[in-house]
Write an enzyme that holds these catalytic residues in place. Sequence first.
Site, PDB file in Angstrom:
ATOM      1  N   SER A 221      53.380  29.755  45.735  1.00 35.72           N
ATOM      2  CA  SER A 221      52.614  30.087  44.710  1.00 35.72           C
ATOM      3  C   SER A 221      51.150  30.406  44.975  1.00 35.72           C
ATOM      4  O   SER A 221      50.827  31.153  45.624  1.00 35.72           O
ATOM      5  CB  SER A 221      52.661  28.804  43.603  1.00 35.72           C
ATOM      6  OG  SER A 221      52.215  29.420  42.275  1.00 35.72           O
TER       7      SER A 221
ATOM      8  N   ASP B 185      61.256  33.487  37.298  1.00 36.55           N
ATOM      9  CA  ASP B 185      59.437  33.296  37.337  1.00 36.55           C
ATOM     10  C   ASP B 185      58.800  34.270  37.044  1.00 36.55           C
ATOM     11  O   ASP B 185      59.200  35.524  37.287  1.00 36.55           O
ATOM     12  CB  ASP B 185      59.534  33.027  38.855  1.00 36.55           C
ATOM     13  CG  ASP B 185      58.323  32.564  39.428  1.00 36.55           C
ATOM     14  OD1 ASP B 185      57.228  32.581  38.446  1.00 36.55           O
ATOM     15  OD2 ASP B 185      58.310  32.407  40.845  1.00 36.55           O
TER      16      ASP B 185
ATOM     17  N   HIS C 193      60.319  29.124  38.810  1.00 35.34           N
ATOM     18  CA  HIS C 193      59.205  28.708  39.708  1.00 35.34           C
ATOM     19  C   HIS C 193      58.973  27.259  39.834  1.00 35.34           C
ATOM     20  O   HIS C 193      59.047  26.709  38.849  1.00 35.34           O
ATOM     21  CB  HIS C 193      57.682  29.349  38.864  1.00 35.34           C
ATOM     22  CG  HIS C 193      56.573  29.243  39.694  1.00 35.34           C
ATOM     23  ND1 HIS C 193      56.258  30.399  40.586  1.00 35.34           N
ATOM     24  CD2 HIS C 193      55.616  28.392  39.858  1.00 35.34           C
ATOM     25  CE1 HIS C 193      55.083  29.934  41.018  1.00 35.34           C
ATOM     26  NE2 HIS C 193      54.743  28.656  40.769  1.00 35.34           N
TER      27      HIS C 193
END
Length: 359
Positions: free
Chosen positions: A203, A297, A327
């Site tokens: 991320s 995601d 995610h």
Amino acid sequence: MTAVSLPTRPAAVVAAARRASVAALLRLPEPVKRRLAGPPVRVDGLELDLDTQLVLRLRRLAREPVVEDLPIAHGRAVLRAQAALAGGDQPIGAVRPCRVADLPGRLYVPSGRLVQDGGDGDPLLVFFHGGGWLYGDLDSHDPLCRFLAERAGVRVLSVAYRLAPEHPFPAAYDDALAALEWVSANAGWLGADVRRIGVGGDSAGGNLAAAVAIEAARREIPLAFQLLVYPATDMTRGSASHRLFGQGFYLTTEFMDGVAAHYLPVEEQRTDPAASPLLADLPAGLAPAYVATAGFDPLRDEGEAYAAKLADAGVPVRVRRFDGLIHGFANWVALGASNTAAVAEVADALASGLAEADT
């Protein structure tokens, strides 16, 4: 009558008990889990993983706090607790605290590599944690780093960069670059082979890894591999996946709005290539990459767009979309068969990526 105060159970004990309860539910027969989770969720031609759907429903029923609605300090503690619940106790050969370019670091040494064999050192991954540049630390990603190191057989050096809003952009980027430069100069002290150093993260950490890899190529800093797990690559957030998955799948539009406002308080910063690698001019000599995305995601499309950009520039890149996952799946290494299998595949890509660097 004298009141007797009951002892408070340590947080680790509570987390272990909750994890055991959720794990027991996930071991139920599939038809039972389906009844508990509800009808299948299908979006954009993909079906949400059943275990993931069940955990998301359990979180809603438990009314777990929404991080973006909390004061930042409280939100950091909540995310750390959630990571402990989902990550579990992962085995590792050794964990050593250290300083990396004057930043807190943690070196994970896999079993069997505790003593150097007199060779050139081990492969090493410099890891930057996710959390939207506001959240996350060495503890929040400890289970993931343990798993990657042990499964891949590589040393993993986790680095705690400065967080916003106390330290907005480009502080995290500057720290990540300084960490890589320090590692390159101190590979021997870390037991690492300077020819087999990779950079990676999930991320926001994937964003930092991608941006640092670009600058490493420009400065000719040795770098053998990039491990980019659902990386944020475009802070303008114009992709279809942001519209499709911004609600109901853990990472929300509100969370992303909040972290962007704190990390990139000046609008023009969001198109800075150090914040949005997808908008960068790619230099020659970029390290090969493995890009993992999740089907449900919001960051899916920008991660895959960045992989395509790397490929168009002639960079060796492997792309893997885990269709039914969301995610944050890399932090769920102890919950759900699909999550564990996905993280194992990511670790195997790390192992092969750094092994190929030695050939």
